[in-house]
Motif scaffolding. Structure first.
Motif, PDB file in Angstrom:
ATOM      1  N   UNK A  47       0.777  -1.257  -0.020  1.00 25.08           N
ATOM      2  CA  UNK A  47      -0.092  -0.039   0.003  1.00 25.08           C
ATOM      3  C   UNK A  47       0.858   1.106  -0.234  1.00 25.08           C
ATOM      4  N   UNK A  48       1.960   1.181   1.067  1.00 22.93           N
ATOM      5  CA  UNK A  48       2.999   2.286   0.702  1.00 22.93           C
ATOM      6  C   UNK A  48       3.705   2.373  -0.546  1.00 22.93           C
ATOM      7  N   UNK A  49       3.994   1.430  -1.161  1.00 22.15           N
ATOM      8  CA  UNK A  49       4.686   1.329  -2.366  1.00 22.15           C
ATOM      9  C   UNK A  49       3.887   1.785  -3.492  1.00 22.15           C
ATOM     10  N   UNK A  50       2.495   1.556  -3.457  1.00 26.17           N
ATOM     11  CA  UNK A  50       1.520   2.042  -4.457  1.00 26.17           C
ATOM     12  C   UNK A  50       1.259   3.646  -4.387  1.00 26.17           C
ATOM     13  N   UNK A  51       1.696   4.269  -3.231  1.00 23.10           N
ATOM     14  CA  UNK A  51       1.309   5.680  -3.235  1.00 23.10           C
ATOM     15  C   UNK A  51       2.429   6.463  -4.068  1.00 23.10           C
ATOM     16  N   UNK A  52       3.531   5.617  -4.303  1.00 21.14           N
ATOM     17  CA  UNK A  52       4.762   6.576  -4.806  1.00 21.14           C
ATOM     18  C   UNK A  52       4.663   6.382  -6.332  1.00 21.14           C
ATOM     19  N   UNK A  53       3.933   5.545  -7.045  1.00 16.23           N
ATOM     20  CA  UNK A  53       3.579   5.486  -8.202  1.00 16.23           C
ATOM     21  C   UNK A  53       2.696   6.420  -9.052  1.00 16.23           C
ATOM     22  N   UNK A  54       2.943   6.742 -10.242  1.00 16.15           N
ATOM     23  CA  UNK A  54       2.095   7.785 -10.905  1.00 16.15           C
ATOM     24  C   UNK A  54       0.891   6.968 -11.000  1.00 16.15           C
ATOM     25  N   UNK A  55      -0.136   8.121 -11.057  1.00 13.96           N
ATOM     26  CA  UNK A  55      -1.667   7.627 -11.235  1.00 13.96           C
ATOM     27  C   UNK A  55      -2.095   7.677 -12.839  1.00 13.96           C
ATOM     28  N   UNK A  56      -2.252   6.365 -13.002  1.00 10.53           N
ATOM     29  CA  UNK A  56      -2.762   6.152 -14.564  1.00 10.53           C
ATOM     30  C   UNK A  56      -4.135   6.365 -14.984  1.00 10.53           C
ATOM     31  N   UNK A  57      -5.182   6.413 -13.888  1.00  8.00           N
ATOM     32  CA  UNK A  57      -6.419   6.680 -14.291  1.00  8.00           C
ATOM     33  C   UNK A  57      -6.970   7.943 -13.222  1.00  8.00           C
ATOM     34  N   UNK A  58      -8.020   8.601 -14.149  1.00  6.91           N
ATOM     35  CA  UNK A  58      -8.581   9.775 -13.343  1.00  6.91           C
ATOM     36  C   UNK A  58      -9.714   9.170 -12.328  1.00  6.91           C
ATOM     37  N   UNK A  59     -10.254   8.139 -12.425  1.00  2.25           N
ATOM     38  CA  UNK A  59     -11.402   7.770 -11.657  1.00  2.25           C
ATOM     39  C   UNK A  59     -10.915   6.345 -10.699  1.00  2.25           C
ATOM     40  N   UNK A  60      -9.849   5.801 -11.099  1.00  2.00           N
ATOM     41  CA  UNK A  60      -9.478   4.706 -10.023  1.00  2.00           C
ATOM     42  C   UNK A  60      -8.150   4.674  -9.705  1.00  2.00           C
ATOM     43  N   UNK A  61      -7.806   4.239  -8.502  1.00  2.00           N
ATOM     44  CA  UNK A  61      -6.394   4.306  -7.594  1.00  2.00           C
ATOM     45  C   UNK A  61      -6.255   2.768  -7.347  1.00  2.00           C
ATOM     46  N   UNK A  62      -5.116   1.968  -7.827  1.00  2.00           N
ATOM     47  CA  UNK A  62      -4.948   0.628  -7.525  1.00  2.00           C
ATOM     48  C   UNK A  62      -5.029   0.381  -6.174  1.00  2.00           C
TER      49      UNK A  62
END
Length: 412
Positions: free
Chosen positions: A301-316
């Protein structure tokens, strides 16, 4: 530039300085003299128009599969009709035979397969129009390292979906041996219950050395499954590395399945595959592995916060599941349907599918160009000689590649 109306009506002809127009009835000698007096600029423009008309007719033939059947023999036409009719009626045997035809490397069978695919694609478009333009099936890619429990998860997940009246298709890709070229194709042995379910279809396929964890025909197999009425298509790939995520270019949602001992958050960032995941599922979260599963979930969960957002409506999202006990499987499906609904409402799902078709077209072009390069007469005989020089250290790989490319370019 004004082109005589005669040529606009009759574009099928030779175009040279001394022009002879066959199969044309000239109204008068004046019409013929006007043709004879054309300048080279006129002729070049008419050549371009003629080639454009030819290309337009070819494209029209591709979207009208009934006209394409003329290129098949009676026996081949009966085969295409039988597979097509059986496929849209939901016969699993016809679906299996159609995928086998698509996977064939024989040139004639590949041509027959393209005719069949065009008919299925035309039928698919009509069904989507009846469905108000919405996709008929939900395409899900599933990847992860060996031992993550992918086959066990699909068995549990697929049974849950079939009990809810869904039709599930599983395209399981097995790695082929680099030594013998063989493949076990043993996924069905670990999906005993699902393989006997009449609302499920499992198709194992070998990679045959294809990079990216999928076969070159997986995209066509997805289309055939959707034509057969399957509304959930799962694509299970081989164990992934840092760049093997071609499956993400052919599905609506990409799920990464991980075991509890998957490394820390830094290891998660280093894996390029994590950037493509729409949902990360920590499997085997049962028994003694519950505590490690919670720890790895928090770290990812902490690792995913550092990744660039690919969708405007969904966060992995990162969730815990247990394919062995079934815990978390229903909640996982709820998150998957939430993803599909959000992406469909925002229009990102349709745009994503269109972009994927373009990406996959260029992937196939690159693959076929390499085959064409190896078999080209200008380089076919030079390849073994230059390979031997590279092995002996006489030539560098870069120089040998430049020589082969130059020979190929000169031979075109």
């Amino acid at each position: 530039m004004k082109i005589p109306s005669l040529l606009l009506r009759f574009p099928h002809c030779y175009f040279s300085r001394r022009t002879y127009f066959t199969n044309l009835d000239f109204a008068s000698r004046a019409d013929f003299l006007r043709v004879e007096s054309l300048t080279p600029a006129h002729l070049n423009h008419i050549k371009w128009m003629w080639s454009s008309n030819v290309l337009r007719r070819q494209l029209c033939q591709q979207v009208a599969p009934d006209q394409q059947i003329e290129g098949l023999s009676d026996r081949e036409q009966r085969l295409v009709d039988r597979l097509y009719n059986g496929l849209i009626q939901g016969h699993r045997a016809c679906l299996a035979e159609a995928i086998t035809l698509v996977e064939s490397t024989q040139s004639r069978k590949k041509k027959i397969a393209q005719f069949l695919l065009q008919k299925v694609l035309s039928y698919h478009r009509k069904q989507e129009k009846l469905n108000q333009g919405k996709p008929l099936a939900f395409r899900v890619g599933l990847s992860g390292p060996p031992g993550a429990g992918k086959s066990t998860f699909i068995e549990c997940f697929g049974k849950m979906l079939t009990e809810r009246k869904y039709k599930v298709s599983v395209l399981a890709v097995d790695p082929s041996s680099s030594t013998s070229g063989g493949s076990l194709l043993g996924d069905k042995t670990r999906m005993t219950e699902l393989s006997r379910d009449m609302n499920a279809y499992i198709r194992p396929s070998p990679t045959r050395g294809t990079l990216g964890g999928v076969t070159r025909t997986t995209n066509e197999a997805i289309l055939l499954c959707e034509g057969g009425g399957y509304n959930v298509v799962l694509v299970e790939t081989v164990g992934v590395g840092q760049s093997e995520f071609a499956v993400a270019d052919m599905v609506d949602m990409f799920i990464l399945l991980l075991p509890p001992a998957g490394g820390d958050e830094l290891q998660g960032i280093k894996r390029g595959i994590i950037e493509m995941a729409d949902l990360v599922a920590i499997n085997k979260a049962d028994g003694d592995l519950v505590v490690p599963a919670r720890r790895i979930q928090a770290e990812y969960v902490s690792a995913m916060k550092l990744l660039r957002k690919r969708s405007k409506v969904w966060r992995p999202k990162v969730i815990r599941i247990s394919a062995k006990t079934g815990e978390g499987i229903s909640d996982m499906w709820d998150k998957m349907t939430e993803f599909r609904d959000l992406m469909l409402t925002s229009g990102e799902l349709i745009a994503k599918r269109r972009k994927q078709q373009k990406v996959w077209m260029w992937n196939l072009i690159q693959e076929n160009m390499l085959e064409h390069f190896r078999s080209h007469l200008a380089v076919k005989d030079k390849i073994p000689l230059l390979e031997e020089k590279v092995l002996s250290g006489v030539l560098s790989p870069g120089l040998a590649a430049d020589l082969l490319l130059k020979a190929f370019k000169d031979g075109l």
